[in-house]
Design an enzyme around this catalytic site. Structure first.
Site, PDB file in Angstrom:
ATOM      1  N   LEU A 126      41.718  46.352  41.730  1.00 19.87           N
ATOM      2  CA  LEU A 126      41.398  46.151  43.171  1.00 19.87           C
ATOM      3  C   LEU A 126      42.363  45.272  44.041  1.00 19.87           C
ATOM      4  CD1 LEU A 126      38.861  47.591  41.969  1.00 19.87           C
ATOM      5  CD2 LEU A 126      37.336  46.073  43.639  1.00 19.87           C
ATOM      6  N   LYS A 130      45.316  42.067  52.594  1.00 23.09           N
ATOM      7  CA  LYS A 130      45.674  40.826  52.765  1.00 23.09           C
ATOM      8  C   LYS A 130      46.914  40.543  51.793  1.00 23.09           C
ATOM      9  CE  LYS A 130      41.616  38.929  54.631  1.00 23.09           C
ATOM     10  NZ  LYS A 130      41.161  40.263  54.946  1.00 23.09           N
ATOM     11  N   VAL A 170      35.596  45.136  53.421  1.00 22.06           N
ATOM     12  CA  VAL A 170      34.178  46.075  53.063  1.00 22.06           C
ATOM     13  C   VAL A 170      32.867  45.556  53.913  1.00 22.06           C
ATOM     14  CG1 VAL A 170      32.875  46.413  50.973  1.00 22.06           C
ATOM     15  CG2 VAL A 170      35.309  46.104  50.684  1.00 22.06           C
ATOM     16  N   GLU A 256      44.925  33.768  59.096  1.00 23.13           N
ATOM     17  CA  GLU A 256      44.453  35.112  59.562  1.00 23.13           C
ATOM     18  C   GLU A 256      45.482  35.839  60.401  1.00 23.13           C
ATOM     19  OE1 GLU A 256      39.806  35.591  60.304  1.00 23.13           O
ATOM     20  OE2 GLU A 256      40.972  34.436  61.670  1.00 23.13           O
TER      21      GLU A 256
END
Length: 328
Positions: A126, A130, A170, A256
């Site tokens: 997975l 990012k 998610v 971010e």
């Protein structure tokens, strides 16, 4: 393809792992399903939901992906591995960089090598948006992890197939902004928003599991599979959770981005569209997956320029479907 096979999920007590176990037990008939994780309390709690007395295929295996010897013991007789274990909290990774590196990179290397030695048929790792043009350590370690799994198809000289699945935020996973917004709403607000322009890719936990399970059929080795999923504005999510409640813009935090990217323009030269997914084909080994239509050169799959968007009513409906306390 999972009937009478042995599957192992690293990080199996996390949000993804628990949903994955639920779906596998409901839709498939594996011979064994191994939950590999390092927290005995989470395994105990998970056993209350999925007891071995009811599901005799289940095995709970305490271990750490950093521990190569333990992986040798766990991977014996395993057919398929879903690698979901990771340190993923961005601020914690920045403050504890060596711990993040040891788990996300060192752990990935261990899985690659032990899976090859144990004759595992296929490993799906997975990834995250990012990992694309990373601006924080977590993203950088996941990029390295992706590279390890892709390169493994060339250098292990074995029959094990390694592939990567990459998707966005998610809904409802641990660390999601949704519970935070709900808590602020219940306290009377206001809702803190980093930037009203901020966008994210959005996928439900169940959709992410179905995609990963489907990837075992699609993946030929060395590719990165990227689902076509909608984007949403963080300001729209706040409105869906707390209609009319005041918000306060607090600024983007360190590490971010304003928008996330899952496929860069540089990757477009070897990316194809296979319908519900994009596939970033490997450059270091032959591509053996499904064929598709090449994307235009310069194509970028970005949450800010995505063609598919969730509206406030759609967000609200999806939140209710996932069990969150929001008004119709």
């Amino acid at each position: 393809m999972f009937t009478d096979k042995t599957l192992l999920i690293t990080g199996g007590t996390g949000s993804f792992g628990k949903k994955c176990v639920e779906i596998i037990l409901r839709k498939h008939r594996p011979r064994r399903l191994i939950i590999f994780s390092r927290d005995e309390l989470k395994q105990f709690e998970m056993q209350q939901v999925f007891p071995q007395t009811t599901y005799d295929c289940l095995r709970y295996f305490i271990g750490d992906v950093r521990d190569k010897e333990r992986l040798y013991r766990a991977f014996r007789g395993v057919d398929y591995i879903i690698h979901a274990a990771a340190l993923k909290q961005v601020p914690a990774a920045e403050y504890n960089p060596t711990e993040c590196i040891r788990t996300n990179i060192g752990g990935a290397e261990n899985i690659v090598n032990v899976a090859a030695d144990c004759g595992v048929k296929k490993v799906v790792a997975l990834s995250t948006d990012k990992a694309v043009a990373p601006v924080n350590l977590y993203g950088a370690t996941k990029l390295c992890s992706d590279k390890l799994f892709i390169a493994a198809n060339s250098y292990t000289a074995c029959d094990t197939v390694y592939s990567v699945v990459r998707y966005g935020n998610v809904m409802g996973s641990r660390g999601s902004v949704i519970p935070f917004f709900l808590k602020k709403r219940d306290a009377g607000g206001p809702l803190p928003i980093t930037d009203t322009r901020m966008t994210r890719f959005w996928i439900t936990l169940e959709h992410s599991v179905h995609m990963v399970l489907r990837s075992f059929e699609l993946a030929g080795g060395g590719e990165i599979l990227v689902p076509k999923i909608p984007s949403m504005k963080i300001s729209d999510l706040a409105e869906a959770i707390a209609p009319g409640m005041p918000t306060v813009e607090v600024g983007i935090r360190p590490g971010e981005k304003l928008h996330e990217t899952m496929i860069t323009a540089e990757d477009s030269r070897h990316t194809i569209d296979i319908g519900h997914y994009y596939v970033i084909k490997p450059e270091t080994c032959p591509y053996r997956g499904p064929e598709g239509r090449p994307v235009p050169e310069g194509f970028s799959y970005n949450s800010g320029t995505n063609e598919s968007w969730l509206t406030v009513p759609e967000l609200r409906a999806t939140l209710r479907e996932q069990g969150f306390d929001v008004q119709p």
